[in-house]
Design a protein around this motif. Structure first.
Motif, PDB file in Angstrom:
ATOM      1  N   ARG A 187       0.804  -1.210   0.000  1.00  0.00           N
ATOM      2  CA  ARG A 187       0.000   0.000   0.000  1.00  0.00           C
ATOM      3  C   ARG A 187       0.845   1.272   0.000  1.00  0.00           C
ATOM      4  O   ARG A 187       0.523   2.247  -0.689  1.00  0.00           O
ATOM      5  N   TYR A 188       1.931   1.258   0.776  1.00  0.00           N
ATOM      6  CA  TYR A 188       2.668   2.495   0.988  1.00  0.00           C
ATOM      7  C   TYR A 188       3.986   2.564   0.223  1.00  0.00           C
ATOM      8  O   TYR A 188       4.645   3.599   0.238  1.00  0.00           O
ATOM      9  N   VAL A 189       4.417   1.437  -0.408  1.00  0.00           N
ATOM     10  CA  VAL A 189       5.688   1.470  -1.149  1.00  0.00           C
ATOM     11  C   VAL A 189       5.478   1.106  -2.607  1.00  0.00           C
ATOM     12  O   VAL A 189       5.794   1.879  -3.517  1.00  0.00           O
ATOM     13  N   LEU A 190       4.911  -0.114  -2.851  1.00  0.00           N
ATOM     14  CA  LEU A 190       4.839  -0.593  -4.229  1.00  0.00           C
ATOM     15  C   LEU A 190       3.822   0.180  -5.063  1.00  0.00           C
ATOM     16  O   LEU A 190       4.083   0.479  -6.234  1.00  0.00           O
ATOM     17  N   VAL A 191       2.635   0.472  -4.488  1.00  0.00           N
ATOM     18  CA  VAL A 191       1.617   1.190  -5.273  1.00  0.00           C
ATOM     19  C   VAL A 191       2.083   2.592  -5.653  1.00  0.00           C
ATOM     20  O   VAL A 191       1.995   2.986  -6.823  1.00  0.00           O
ATOM     21  N   PRO A 192       2.608   3.410  -4.695  1.00  0.00           N
ATOM     22  CA  PRO A 192       3.134   4.713  -5.140  1.00  0.00           C
ATOM     23  C   PRO A 192       4.286   4.591  -6.132  1.00  0.00           C
ATOM     24  O   PRO A 192       4.372   5.358  -7.103  1.00  0.00           O
ATOM     25  N   LEU A 193       5.181   3.594  -5.917  1.00  0.00           N
ATOM     26  CA  LEU A 193       6.283   3.412  -6.857  1.00  0.00           C
ATOM     27  C   LEU A 193       5.775   3.018  -8.231  1.00  0.00           C
ATOM     28  O   LEU A 193       6.262   3.517  -9.263  1.00  0.00           O
ATOM     29  N   ALA A 194       4.764   2.109  -8.279  1.00  0.00           N
ATOM     30  CA  ALA A 194       4.206   1.698  -9.566  1.00  0.00           C
ATOM     31  C   ALA A 194       3.516   2.866 -10.271  1.00  0.00           C
ATOM     32  O   ALA A 194       3.613   3.014 -11.499  1.00  0.00           O
ATOM     33  N   LYS A 195       2.807   3.705  -9.494  1.00  0.00           N
ATOM     34  CA  LYS A 195       2.177   4.878 -10.120  1.00  0.00           C
ATOM     35  C   LYS A 195       3.226   5.821 -10.707  1.00  0.00           C
ATOM     36  O   LYS A 195       3.070   6.340 -11.820  1.00  0.00           O
ATOM     37  N   GLY A 196       4.308   6.027  -9.957  1.00  0.00           N
ATOM     38  CA  GLY A 196       5.360   6.893 -10.489  1.00  0.00           C
ATOM     39  C   GLY A 196       6.004   6.310 -11.728  1.00  0.00           C
ATOM     40  O   GLY A 196       6.260   7.012 -12.716  1.00  0.00           O
ATOM     41  N   VAL A 197       6.292   4.996 -11.701  1.00  0.00           N
ATOM     42  CA  VAL A 197       6.895   4.359 -12.886  1.00  0.00           C
ATOM     43  C   VAL A 197       5.942   4.399 -14.060  1.00  0.00           C
ATOM     44  O   VAL A 197       6.349   4.604 -15.218  1.00  0.00           O
TER      45      VAL A 197
END
Length: 320
Positions: A97-107
């Motif tokens: 929720r707090y690492v992969l999802v924001p990172l995936a949105k940025g990528v």
């Protein structure tokens, strides 16, 4: 023998189902042949003898398994579930929720800006015009290809027709004959045998269950009348009166004697403490003499004569 021919009630070619049904009375759907009757009784007897001990052991294992599940496995499973959630699920959810999802949105946004937008511009303004030109050439070549494919298709169709009939005559028709005249009758016989064995297993399992229940009830009754009832009778008829007699004749007198001894001991100790206190006071008087008595202080109220009055100027302070 097993009836392998067509059922009498089936419609023949050229007859309707109603006409076929009027020729002969309809047979029951569960009609049995002589093979089923000959196999059923010995198979059921053998299966009953084999299944009874297995069912009794199975019932014992079921009882033990339920006890183990309710007392050990279920609490341990709940504890392991909570521990697994605390150690794995919640950290993974937080990571997602707090690492992969924001990172995936940025990528994803970066890929859209760097790849999708340039690719769309390239497709719209470069590849589409070139593709339209090539499509006109795509079409002429396609017509030529269709003609060639049509000729090849005719040749392949002829070869496939010859191969189809060859395979049908050499393989399909013999296999169909073997299935219809050998495997199907054998399968019906095996189906009858299997059905009878399954019915025998079902009957044997139910009978073994009743026997196991009867044996369990017999053992419970035997245990109750050989252990529980004698123990209850001995407790009520022997141990309870003996306990009451011991309590009334031994324990209560001993308790009363103990309480009397305690009271006497406390009184003796109090007397000894008082004696020691008096002896200590006598020794102190012999060594140091009598203690000086404090001067008495008159704390009484003044008398009526000495008290101040309203009609006289003489007070207790100015009086001689």
């Amino acid at each position: 023998m097993v009836d392998l021919e067509k059922a009498p009630g089936a419609a023949r070619p050229g007859e309707t189902a109603q006409q076929a049904g009027q020729g002969e009375p309809a047979r029951r759907a569960d009609a049995e042949g002589c093979l089923a009757v000959a196999i059923r009784i010995p198979v059921r007897i053998v299966v009953l003898v084999l299944v009874v001990p297995v069912r009794m052991v199975w019932d014992a294992l079921v009882v033990a398994g339920r006890f183990l599940r309710d007392t050990v496995l279920r609490p341990v499973g709940r504890a392991l579930t909570w521990l697994g959630r605390a150690l794995f699920v919640w950290p993974l959810v937080g990571l997602w929720r707090y690492v992969l999802v924001p990172l995936a949105k940025g990528v994803g946004w970066l890929g859209h800006v760097l790849l999708v937008v340039p690719a769309a511009w390239l497709y719209r303004w470069l590849l589409t015009p070139v593709g339209n030109g090539l499509a006109w050439c795509g079409r002429g070549l396609a017509w030529c290809g269709r003609q060639v494919a049509r000729g090849v298709g005719l040749v392949v169709t002829g070869i496939g027709f010859v191969l189809y009939w060859t395979v049908r005559v050499l393989l399909v028709l013999p296999a169909l004959a073997v299935w219809r005249w050998v495997l199907a009758p054998l399968g019906r016989v095996l189906a009858v045998v299997g059905r009878e064995v399954a019915d025998a297993l079902g009957h044997a399992w139910r009978i073994a269950g009743h026997l196991s229940l009867a044996v369990g009830r017999f053992l419970g009754t035997l245990l109750r009348w050989t252990v529980a009832e004698p123990a209850r009778w001995a407790y009520r008829s022997v141990l309870t009166p003996v306990g009451h007699a011991v309590r009334d004749t031994v324990l209560r007198p001993l308790a009363e004697a103990g309480r009397g001894a305690g009271r006497a001991t406390r009184q003796a100790l109090a007397t000894a403490r008082l004696t020691v206190r008096q002896a200590r006071a006598d020794v102190r008087r012999m060594l140091f003499g009598e203690p000086a008595e404090p001067n008495p202080v008159d704390r009484r109220e003044p008398s009526a004569v000495e008290a101040r009055t309203l009609g006289s100027s003489t007070t207790a302070l100015t009086k001689d």
